[in-house]
Design a protein around this motif. Structure first.
Motif, short mmCIF file in Angstrom:
data_model
loop_
_atom_site.label_atom_id
_atom_site.label_comp_id
_atom_site.label_asym_id
_atom_site.label_seq_id
_atom_site.Cartn_x
_atom_site.Cartn_y
_atom_site.Cartn_z
N THR A 18 -5.36 -4.83 11.19
CA THR A 18 -4.42 -5.27 10.14
C THR A 18 -4.91 -4.83 8.77
N GLU A 19 -6.21 -4.98 8.53
CA GLU A 19 -6.78 -4.59 7.23
C GLU A 19 -6.62 -3.10 6.94
N VAL A 20 -6.55 -2.29 7.97
CA VAL A 20 -6.36 -0.85 7.79
C VAL A 20 -4.88 -0.50 7.70
N ILE A 21 -4.07 -1.05 8.59
CA ILE A 21 -2.66 -0.66 8.70
C ILE A 21 -1.83 -1.15 7.52
N VAL A 22 -2.02 -2.37 7.07
CA VAL A 22 -1.17 -2.92 5.99
C VAL A 22 -1.30 -2.10 4.69
N PRO A 23 -2.50 -1.85 4.17
CA PRO A 23 -2.56 -1.04 2.95
C PRO A 23 -2.14 0.42 3.17
N LEU A 30 5.06 4.08 -0.28
CA LEU A 30 5.15 4.42 -1.70
C LEU A 30 5.20 5.93 -1.91
N VAL A 31 4.34 6.66 -1.23
CA VAL A 31 4.35 8.13 -1.35
C VAL A 31 5.67 8.70 -0.86
N ALA A 32 6.18 8.17 0.25
CA ALA A 32 7.47 8.64 0.77
C ALA A 32 8.60 8.35 -0.20
N ALA A 33 8.53 7.25 -0.90
CA ALA A 33 9.57 6.90 -1.86
C ALA A 33 9.54 7.81 -3.09
N LEU A 34 8.35 8.26 -3.46
CA LEU A 34 8.21 9.04 -4.69
C LEU A 34 8.19 10.56 -4.48
N TRP A 41 8.30 15.93 5.63
CA TRP A 41 7.17 16.31 6.46
C TRP A 41 6.77 15.19 7.43
N GLU A 42 6.74 13.95 6.99
CA GLU A 42 6.26 12.85 7.81
C GLU A 42 7.33 12.13 8.61
N ARG A 43 8.55 12.24 8.23
CA ARG A 43 9.69 11.63 8.91
C ARG A 43 9.52 10.14 9.19
N PHE A 44 9.03 9.77 10.37
CA PHE A 44 9.02 8.37 10.80
C PHE A 44 7.67 7.67 10.61
N LEU A 45 6.69 8.34 10.03
CA LEU A 45 5.38 7.69 9.83
C LEU A 45 5.47 6.44 8.96
N PRO A 46 6.17 6.46 7.82
CA PRO A 46 6.25 5.22 7.03
C PRO A 46 6.87 4.06 7.82
N LEU A 47 7.92 4.35 8.57
CA LEU A 47 8.56 3.31 9.37
C LEU A 47 7.62 2.80 10.46
N ALA A 48 6.94 3.70 11.14
CA ALA A 48 6.03 3.30 12.22
C ALA A 48 4.89 2.44 11.69
N LEU A 49 4.32 2.83 10.56
CA LEU A 49 3.23 2.04 9.99
C LEU A 49 3.72 0.68 9.50
N ALA A 50 4.89 0.65 8.89
CA ALA A 50 5.43 -0.62 8.41
C ALA A 50 5.72 -1.57 9.58
N LEU A 51 6.26 -1.03 10.66
CA LEU A 51 6.52 -1.86 11.84
C LEU A 51 5.22 -2.34 12.48
N ALA A 52 4.22 -1.47 12.53
CA ALA A 52 2.91 -1.88 13.07
C ALA A 52 2.33 -3.01 12.23
#
Length: 98
Positions: A18-23, A30-34, A41-52
């Motif tokens: 949790t300490e690694v995945i949340v930040p 944030l990077v995907a938004a900006l 390039w990353e497509r679903f990585l932000p979603l996957a990390l947020a769900l994890a």
């Protein structure tokens, strides 16, 4: 259910994940938004990390409650548990509104 893993307390394993995945999820979102090129390039990585992160926070809380029941409570453990309870609204994305 969330007590031990091969005889060791499960809580430290889940908390470290949790300490690694949340930040990391927060940073990647944030990077995907900006940066539109990163989104492409990353497509679903932000979603996957947020769900994890969304799954790991309650698992951390449950495993912590199991560990607390096994070893007993103290003022420090209560403070730790209170801080953990406050993390889920931040991970859900609406702090202070739920």
């Amino acid at each position: 259910m969330f007590d031990t893993f091969f005889g060791l307390a499960l809580h430290p394993f889940i908390v470290h994940a949790t300490e690694v995945i949340v930040p990391t999820a927060a940073l990647v979102v944030l990077v995907a938004a900006l940066w539109p090129r990163f989104r492409k390039w990353e497509r679903f990585l932000p979603l996957a990390l947020a769900l994890a992160a969304l799954v790991l926070v309650p698992l951390s809380t449950e495993s912590g409650e199991s560990l607390e029941a096994r070893v007993g409570g103290s003022a420090l453990i209560e403070t730790h548990a209170d801080l953990a309870e406050g993390l889920l609204p931040w991970v859900r994305g609406a702090p202070g509104t739920r």
